[in-house]
Design a protein around this motif. Structure first.
Motif, PDB file in Angstrom:
ATOM      1  N   ASP A  78      -3.118  15.353  -8.156  1.00  0.00           N
ATOM      2  CA  ASP A  78      -4.243  14.545  -7.685  1.00  0.00           C
ATOM      3  C   ASP A  78      -4.312  14.550  -6.161  1.00  0.00           C
ATOM      4  O   ASP A  78      -5.412  14.570  -5.572  1.00  0.00           O
ATOM      5  N   PHE A  79      -3.162  14.510  -5.513  1.00  0.00           N
ATOM      6  CA  PHE A  79      -3.132  14.606  -4.048  1.00  0.00           C
ATOM      7  C   PHE A  79      -3.756  15.922  -3.578  1.00  0.00           C
ATOM      8  O   PHE A  79      -4.556  15.932  -2.632  1.00  0.00           O
ATOM      9  N   LEU A  80      -3.402  17.031  -4.221  1.00  0.00           N
ATOM     10  CA  LEU A  80      -3.957  18.329  -3.823  1.00  0.00           C
ATOM     11  C   LEU A  80      -5.476  18.344  -3.946  1.00  0.00           C
ATOM     12  O   LEU A  80      -6.186  18.794  -3.033  1.00  0.00           O
ATOM     13  N   LEU A  81      -5.978  17.846  -5.072  1.00  0.00           N
ATOM     14  CA  LEU A  81      -7.422  17.819  -5.261  1.00  0.00           C
ATOM     15  C   LEU A  81      -8.096  16.938  -4.221  1.00  0.00           C
ATOM     16  O   LEU A  81      -9.142  17.290  -3.660  1.00  0.00           O
ATOM     17  N   GLY A  82      -7.484  15.778  -3.966  1.00  0.00           N
ATOM     18  CA  GLY A  82      -8.058  14.872  -2.977  1.00  0.00           C
ATOM     19  C   GLY A  82      -8.078  15.451  -1.578  1.00  0.00           C
ATOM     20  O   GLY A  82      -8.932  15.090  -0.755  1.00  0.00           O
ATOM     21  N   LEU A 141      10.164   6.440  -3.677  1.00  0.00           N
ATOM     22  CA  LEU A 141      10.476   5.228  -2.925  1.00  0.00           C
ATOM     23  C   LEU A 141       9.210   4.396  -2.761  1.00  0.00           C
ATOM     24  O   LEU A 141       8.107   4.945  -2.716  1.00  0.00           O
ATOM     25  N   PRO A 142       9.341   3.074  -2.635  1.00  0.00           N
ATOM     26  CA  PRO A 142       8.172   2.246  -2.333  1.00  0.00           C
ATOM     27  C   PRO A 142       7.833   2.342  -0.849  1.00  0.00           C
ATOM     28  O   PRO A 142       8.650   2.786  -0.028  1.00  0.00           O
ATOM     29  N   GLU A 143       6.646   1.911  -0.496  1.00  0.00           N
ATOM     30  CA  GLU A 143       6.258   1.929   0.916  1.00  0.00           C
ATOM     31  C   GLU A 143       7.142   0.996   1.736  1.00  0.00           C
ATOM     32  O   GLU A 143       7.516   1.296   2.880  1.00  0.00           O
ATOM     33  N   HIS A 144       7.518  -0.143   1.122  1.00  0.00           N
ATOM     34  CA  HIS A 144       8.393  -1.108   1.789  1.00  0.00           C
ATOM     35  C   HIS A 144       9.534  -1.466   0.843  1.00  0.00           C
ATOM     36  O   HIS A 144       9.297  -1.853  -0.306  1.00  0.00           O
ATOM     37  N   LEU A 145      10.758  -1.358   1.328  1.00  0.00           N
ATOM     38  CA  LEU A 145      11.920  -1.695   0.512  1.00  0.00           C
ATOM     39  C   LEU A 145      12.063  -3.215   0.376  1.00  0.00           C
ATOM     40  O   LEU A 145      11.717  -3.974   1.290  1.00  0.00           O
ATOM     41  N   SER A 146      12.595  -3.651  -0.754  1.00  0.00           N
ATOM     42  CA  SER A 146      12.932  -5.049  -0.963  1.00  0.00           C
ATOM     43  C   SER A 146      14.131  -5.413  -0.077  1.00  0.00           C
ATOM     44  O   SER A 146      14.778  -4.525   0.508  1.00  0.00           O
ATOM     45  N   PRO A 147      14.479  -6.708   0.028  1.00  0.00           N
ATOM     46  CA  PRO A 147      15.695  -7.064   0.779  1.00  0.00           C
ATOM     47  C   PRO A 147      16.934  -6.335   0.265  1.00  0.00           C
ATOM     48  O   PRO A 147      17.762  -5.884   1.064  1.00  0.00           O
ATOM     49  N   ARG A 171       5.741  10.940   6.842  1.00  0.00           N
ATOM     50  CA  ARG A 171       4.409  10.371   6.729  1.00  0.00           C
ATOM     51  C   ARG A 171       4.050  10.218   5.249  1.00  0.00           C
ATOM     52  O   ARG A 171       4.198  11.176   4.479  1.00  0.00           O
ATOM     53  N   ILE A 172       3.581   9.051   4.869  1.00  0.00           N
ATOM     54  CA  ILE A 172       3.112   8.827   3.492  1.00  0.00           C
ATOM     55  C   ILE A 172       1.668   9.303   3.406  1.00  0.00           C
ATOM     56  O   ILE A 172       0.787   8.785   4.094  1.00  0.00           O
ATOM     57  N   LEU A 173       1.415  10.288   2.564  1.00  0.00           N
ATOM     58  CA  LEU A 173       0.093  10.895   2.425  1.00  0.00           C
ATOM     59  C   LEU A 173      -0.670  10.373   1.221  1.00  0.00           C
ATOM     60  O   LEU A 173      -1.908  10.381   1.210  1.00  0.00           O
ATOM     61  N   HIS A 174       0.063   9.936   0.188  1.00  0.00           N
ATOM     62  CA  HIS A 174      -0.585   9.557  -1.076  1.00  0.00           C
ATOM     63  C   HIS A 174       0.442   8.773  -1.891  1.00  0.00           C
ATOM     64  O   HIS A 174       1.634   9.042  -1.821  1.00  0.00           O
ATOM     65  N   THR A 175      -0.013   7.788  -2.630  1.00  0.00           N
ATOM     66  CA  THR A 175       0.860   7.027  -3.526  1.00  0.00           C
ATOM     67  C   THR A 175       0.251   7.013  -4.920  1.00  0.00           C
ATOM     68  O   THR A 175      -0.977   7.107  -5.084  1.00  0.00           O
ATOM     69  N   GLY A 176       1.127   6.907  -5.913  1.00  0.00           N
ATOM     70  CA  GLY A 176       0.655   6.904  -7.290  1.00  0.00           C
ATOM     71  C   GLY A 176       1.350   5.870  -8.131  1.00  0.00           C
ATOM     72  O   GLY A 176       2.352   5.308  -7.734  1.00  0.00           O
TER      73      GLY A 176
END
Length: 370
Positions: free
Chosen positions: A146-150, A266-272, A365-370
């Motif tokens: 989906d990232f490639l198509l986008g 990985l998530p965009e932001h880690l938990s404590p 760099r975060i380019l896309h999340t799913g």
């Protein structure tokens, strides 16, 4: 590791260590850096479990075996670990190796919690004994498609080495892209040199090249050839299996290894908890921990929960996966049955498409999340 082996599948004496087997590629031709990160996560989690009182007051002990990316060696290691009386087996990075380990563990009645291998068909038949914290390949690679198509890429070439894992990835991409107007052009790396790959990209008018090949060979020479070919200045190079995640990639390719999108769990932001684990892993590894290290930590966190709540006998552990709810470094971990997947699956770990920043290859760099 010199204590006498316990009887397989039985409760250990009070006060003795609860032993779990750990599989990781620690020598070539395995991906040694991935194995080192996986083991670092496993070991840190064992340390934290023991600091928290262990398993009903008994220390948790890791019995490590090197798979060297060899399925036969992994199966033999599972046999040895079962004889040593481990309560369960965890780990492994390479999908084909994890598949061999899962089959052997299932045959022996030994619980296996897979850390990093993503091949959907981890076992031939549905089993209660095997579970996995890594996302299935079909889930992550569809997000990548989906990232490639986008990003405007519909003519996509894949440089492929022969393996069940790469063949599965090619099929997932083709099945997902074709109904959406995408075309997958397969380049067999048994027959092509890196220079010939460049000629094929031009001939097929491909706008993206995905590296479904081993590292460093032939991935590094392919990247260098494409980057140096002026005809391909606008071609995107991608590596969905995650090769650019590791420092070895950046050391091998320098700036040429940047701007190559890959999957990272990985998530965009880690938990404590995740932030604390990240800090400790970074200190121990001397570098930023990869997602594989977090997978290792989460694996032991899940298994420790199962052992504490169900006891250390193999049979109760092997059927405990659907009952588990654990806060891991990357979110709440629960297991379920997913269509087409034969093991208990965490659905799903966070999925990102990221790359190394050309301006600073040590930054992602975060380019896309799913």
């Amino acid at each position: 590791m010199n204590t006498p082996p316990s009887s397989p599948g039985t409760e250990r004496a009070e006060g003795s260590a609860v032993r779990i087997g750990a599989l990781a590629p620690l020598t070539r031709p395995g991906w040694v850096e991935a194995g080192r990160h996986l083991l670092a996560g496993l070991e840190l989690a064992v340390h934290d479990v023991n600091d928290g009182g262990g398993i009903a007051g008994r220390p948790l002990e890791l019995v490590v075996r090197d798979t060297a990316a060899d399925p036969q060696k992994a199966a033999e290691a599972v046999d040895e670990l079962a004889h040593l009386g481990v309560a369960a087996v965890v780990g492994e990075y390479h999908s084909v190796v994890a598949r061999a380990a899962a089959a052997r563990a299932d045959a022996l009645g030994l619980p296996f919690l897979c850390s990093s291998a993503v091949l959907d068909a981890l076992t031939d038949q549905p089993t209660e004994r095997v579970a996995r914290v890594a996302p299935a390949q079909s889930h992550g690679w569809r997000i990548y498609a989906d990232f490639l198509l986008g990003a405007g890429h519909s003519r996509i070439a894949v440089a492929v080495d022969p393996s069940v894992y790469w063949a599965s990835g090619t099929r997932i991409l083709r099945d997902h892209l074709a109904p959406r107007g995408g075309t997958v052009i397969e380049l067999d790396m048994r027959a092509l040199t890196p220079t010939a790959v460049c000629d094929e990209l031009v001939a097929h008018r491909a706008t993206a090249l995905l590296l479904l090949v081993g590292h460093p060979e032939p991935a590094v020479p392919i990247v260098r050839s494409v980057r140096s070919d002026q005809r391909l200045a606008d071609v995107l190079i991608g590596a969905p299996a995650g090769q650019p995640e590791f420092a070895e990639w950046a050391a091998s390719l320098g700036g040429d290894g940047a701007a190559i999108p890959f999957l990272r769990y990985l998530p965009e932001h880690l938990s404590p908890l995740g932030a604390r684990v990240e800090k400790t892993l970074r200190e121990g590894l001397g570098a930023a921990p990869s997602f594989v290290a977090f997978e290792g930590y989460d694996t032991v966190a899940v298994l420790a929960h199962a052992l504490r709540s169900r006891g250390t006998d193999r049979a109760p552990t092997a059927v405990s996966w659907p009952l588990i709810g654990v806060e891991g470094t990357r979110g709440q971990i629960r297991f379920s049955r997913m269509p087409g997947i034969s093991v208990w699956q965490w659905a799903w770990a966070p999925v990102q498409v990221v790359d190394r920043d050309p301006a600073d290859p040590d930054r992602f760099r975060i380019l896309h999340t799913g």
